[in-house]
Scaffold this active site. Structure first.
Site, PDB file in Angstrom:
ATOM      1  N   ASP A  37       0.815  -1.214   0.000  1.00  0.00           N
ATOM      2  CA  ASP A  37       0.000   0.000   0.000  1.00  0.00           C
ATOM      3  C   ASP A  37       0.857   1.277   0.000  1.00  0.00           C
ATOM      4  OD1 ASP A  37       1.000  -0.380   2.482  1.00  0.00           O
ATOM      5  OD2 ASP A  37      -0.882  -0.031   3.559  1.00  0.00           O
ATOM      6  N   HIS A 236      22.944   4.124 -18.814  1.00  0.00           N
ATOM      7  CA  HIS A 236      21.911   4.486 -17.833  1.00  0.00           C
ATOM      8  C   HIS A 236      22.130   3.760 -16.504  1.00  0.00           C
ATOM      9  CE1 HIS A 236      18.871   6.262 -20.925  1.00  0.00           C
ATOM     10  NE2 HIS A 236      19.882   7.052 -20.668  1.00  0.00           N
ATOM     11  N   ASP A 253      25.454  12.261 -14.025  1.00  0.00           N
ATOM     12  CA  ASP A 253      24.426  12.779 -14.943  1.00  0.00           C
ATOM     13  C   ASP A 253      23.180  12.975 -14.097  1.00  0.00           C
ATOM     14  OD1 ASP A 253      22.455  13.210 -16.826  1.00  0.00           O
ATOM     15  OD2 ASP A 253      23.090  11.594 -18.161  1.00  0.00           O
ATOM     16  N   ASP A 264      19.508  18.977 -17.157  1.00  0.00           N
ATOM     17  CA  ASP A 264      20.113  17.679 -17.492  1.00  0.00           C
ATOM     18  C   ASP A 264      21.594  17.930 -17.738  1.00  0.00           C
ATOM     19  OD1 ASP A 264      20.693  15.148 -18.355  1.00  0.00           O
ATOM     20  OD2 ASP A 264      19.512  15.246 -20.199  1.00  0.00           O
ATOM     21  N   HIS A 343      25.411   6.658 -28.687  1.00  0.00           N
ATOM     22  CA  HIS A 343      24.117   7.338 -28.488  1.00  0.00           C
ATOM     23  C   HIS A 343      24.065   8.631 -29.295  1.00  0.00           C
ATOM     24  CE1 HIS A 343      25.954  10.270 -25.704  1.00  0.00           C
ATOM     25  NE2 HIS A 343      26.521   9.258 -25.069  1.00  0.00           N
ATOM     26  N   HIS A 347      19.007  15.845 -27.143  1.00  0.00           N
ATOM     27  CA  HIS A 347      17.551  15.674 -27.201  1.00  0.00           C
ATOM     28  C   HIS A 347      16.916  16.967 -26.714  1.00  0.00           C
ATOM     29  CE1 HIS A 347      17.766  15.141 -22.808  1.00  0.00           C
ATOM     30  NE2 HIS A 347      18.804  14.349 -23.046  1.00  0.00           N
ATOM     31  N   HIS A 354      13.576  13.892 -21.607  1.00  0.00           N
ATOM     32  CA  HIS A 354      13.590  13.672 -23.055  1.00  0.00           C
ATOM     33  C   HIS A 354      12.293  14.287 -23.542  1.00  0.00           C
ATOM     34  CE1 HIS A 354      16.406  10.018 -22.307  1.00  0.00           C
ATOM     35  NE2 HIS A 354      17.046  11.164 -22.282  1.00  0.00           N
ATOM     36  N   GLU A 377      25.448  16.461 -25.618  1.00  0.00           N
ATOM     37  CA  GLU A 377      26.047  15.504 -24.684  1.00  0.00           C
ATOM     38  C   GLU A 377      26.861  14.389 -25.354  1.00  0.00           C
ATOM     39  OE1 GLU A 377      23.162  12.828 -22.783  1.00  0.00           O
ATOM     40  OE2 GLU A 377      21.562  14.043 -23.660  1.00  0.00           O
ATOM     41  N   TYR A 381      33.081   5.907 -24.713  1.00  0.00           N
ATOM     42  CA  TYR A 381      32.956   4.816 -23.741  1.00  0.00           C
ATOM     43  C   TYR A 381      33.782   3.635 -24.225  1.00  0.00           C
ATOM     44  CZ  TYR A 381      28.975   7.883 -23.100  1.00  0.00           C
ATOM     45  OH  TYR A 381      28.192   9.004 -22.953  1.00  0.00           O
ATOM     46  N   ARG A 399      31.367  11.560 -20.500  1.00  0.00           N
ATOM     47  CA  ARG A 399      30.315  12.319 -21.196  1.00  0.00           C
ATOM     48  C   ARG A 399      30.290  13.722 -20.595  1.00  0.00           C
ATOM     49  NH1 ARG A 399      26.534   8.995 -20.677  1.00  0.00           N
ATOM     50  NH2 ARG A 399      25.254   9.718 -18.945  1.00  0.00           N
ATOM     51  N   GLU A 401      27.716  17.111 -20.697  1.00  0.00           N
ATOM     52  CA  GLU A 401      26.368  17.488 -21.156  1.00  0.00           C
ATOM     53  C   GLU A 401      25.951  18.852 -20.622  1.00  0.00           C
ATOM     54  OE1 GLU A 401      23.258  14.849 -19.723  1.00  0.00           O
ATOM     55  OE2 GLU A 401      21.908  15.543 -21.307  1.00  0.00           O
TER      56      GLU A 401
HETATM   57  N1  GLY Z   1      19.959  11.739 -18.361  1.00  0.00           N
HETATM   58  C1  GLY Z   1      19.512  11.160 -19.544  1.00  0.00           C
HETATM   59  C2  GLY Z   1      20.126  11.818 -20.687  1.00  0.00           C
HETATM   60  O1  GLY Z   1      21.113  12.498 -20.553  1.00  0.00           O
HETATM   61  O2  GLY Z   1      19.620  11.767 -21.766  1.00  0.00           O
HETATM   62 MN    MN Z   2      20.452  14.188 -21.724  1.00  0.00          MN
HETATM   63 MN    MN Z   3      21.801  13.498 -18.881  1.00  0.00          MN
END
Ligand code: GLY
Ligand code: MN
Ligand code: MN
Length: 431
Positions: A37, A236, A253, A264, A343, A347, A354, A377, A381, A399, A401
């Protein structure tokens, strides 16, 4: 609820896009069970909030040309004592300027009336299969009444026009994103300063969340990624339970959500005090790709141009590092770089990390327009188990970003405060 009435302008704009015979239905989020619950922390549906500024669960907004309906939970003292004060249908009626305000118990009967003689139903199908089925059933039921001169929707479409509205941010929304960036910067700085060998990733995660909450945000707009060493090669990664080791890098991130808008930001920095020479070389390569892409984030450039720019710079760098053979065209055309950069470069960003909006129009990559906000970003890797590359590269993940606003002229980096040069990051770690 926000104190102003921006949603009324949005409803008006939406009304100008709706035609006679069309109905748009937007469902609020419902509480979701986490276990037994216990519920997950509630977060309103972004589309519903965008149009109502109401943070209460379970509401339903129904729009037709020059008509506005809403269904809500009833006022009920004994239930409100447990779950919080509800607005009630009278208050919601005036907040949204409704044609009629209903309680949810009237939904089944009224929606059939409202959908009578509607030909197109706009609804975000695919989010909740029960809702999808319910709306298909009402539509089918109405269409069985053709002999009575009645009909129901024969088309159910996703209301892309609403997401196109959300894609272009107003000055107020940009201000919310700036606020989210300020709070996110505080969290990242505190986490960078606190990182040291021997602690665990979740200690840094707790700093991020606590700084965000302390500064009046909702918390992270998505799951914090705190990935040290080889964990940074998992895009992720959210376990966040490993120990930090001297000599490793750590990738964070994370973004704070404020007023329903999230930042982000990704930063990668040494667990200890300094980057190693190899880490520096790779970091500088990713940074040069990121800065070059940001510099072309301008009106009229396509989303794909941004990605291609990052791919070209990273691929050249991988060739210099002797990780790819020296044939740029082949490396790009055959996608050989994807082993290290798998990737996309960015975005849209807004209420959802996103965020919504089309990336392709008529099969062509969309051109950037003022008011859009996007992330840039790029990263590299190196698989910890890849025996085809020299050992020294294995397990490195980097990375970088930032969040960028497209303007009439130069790009505005909303997340400019957060350190990202090697010297600024190392300076932050000096006692
Ligand atoms: N944190 C997810 C991305 O950077 O797209
Ligand atoms: Mn992102
Ligand atoms: Mn991110």
């Amino acid at each position: 609820m926000t104190s102003n009435y921006i949603h009324l302008n949005r409803l008006q704009k939406l009304n100008s896009l709706l035609k006679e015979g069309e109905t748009l239905i937007i469902f609020a989020a419902s509480h979701q069970i986490r276990n037994r619950d216990v519920e997950y922390k509630f977060r309103q549906d972004s589309d519903y909030f965008y149009l109502t500024s109401i943070s209460e669960a379970d509401g339903i907004l129904v729009l037709q040309k020059d008509k506005r309906f809403h269904f809500c939970l009833p006022k009920n003292k004994s239930e409100e004592i447990w779950t919080g004060i509800r607005l009630g249908k009278e208050k919601i009626g005036s907040l949204l300027g409704l044609t009629e305000s209903f309680e949810l118990k009237e939904w089944s009967e009224k929606i059939e009336e409202i959908l009578t003689n509607t030909s197109t139903l706009f609804h975000f199908f695919g989010k909740d299969s029960n809702r999808d089925r319910e709306l298909i059933e009402v539509s089918a039921r109405l269409n069985r009444k053709l002999r009575d001169g009645k009909f129901g929707p024969n088309r159910i479409e996703i209301p892309e026009f609403l997401h196109e509205m959300r894609l272009v941010k107003s000055e107020e929304e940009i201000q919310f994103l700036r606020e989210a960036a300020v709070i996110t910067d505080l969290g990242h700085r505190e986490a960078i300063r606190a990182s040291r060998p021997g602690i665990k990733e979740f200690e840094l995660e707790s700093i991020l969340e606590s700084v965000y909450l302390r500064n009046g945000s909702w918390g992270g707009g998505y799951g914090h990624i705190v990935a040290s060493g080889k964990n940074a090669t998992i895009l992720h990664y959210t376990n966040n339970d490993d120990v930090l080791h001297e000599g490793d890098l750590i990738l964070i991130d994370s973004g704070a959500e404020k007023n329903y808008y999230t930042a982000d930001i990704t930063r990668t920095f040494p667990v200890g005090k300094q980057f190693s020479p190899l880490q520096k070389d790779i970091y500088e390569l990713v940074l040069s790709a990121q800065e070059s892409v940001i510099s072309i984030c301008k009106k009229g450039v396509s989303f794909l141009d941004l990605h291609n720019k990052a791919v070209e710079i990273l691929t050249r760098g991988l060739m210099d590092l002797k990780l790819l053979e020296s044939n740029l065209e082949k490396n790009i055309e055959e996608g050989l770089y994807k082993k290290f950069y798998m990737h996309r470069t960015g975005h849209y960003l807004g209420m959802d990390v996103h965020d919504v909006g089309k990336y392709y129009i008529n099969g062509k990559s969309r051109l950037l327009e003022p008011g859009q906000v996007l992330t840039v970003e790029p990263g590299l890797y190196f698989d910890p188990e890849d025996t085809d590359i020299p050992d020294k590269f294995r397990g490195i993940g980097i990375r970088i970003e930032d969040d960028v606003l497209i303007t009439e002229s130069e790009p505005e980096v909303l997340t400019f405060r957060t350190p990202k040069t090697i010297s600024d990051l190392e300076n932050l770690k000096k006692d």
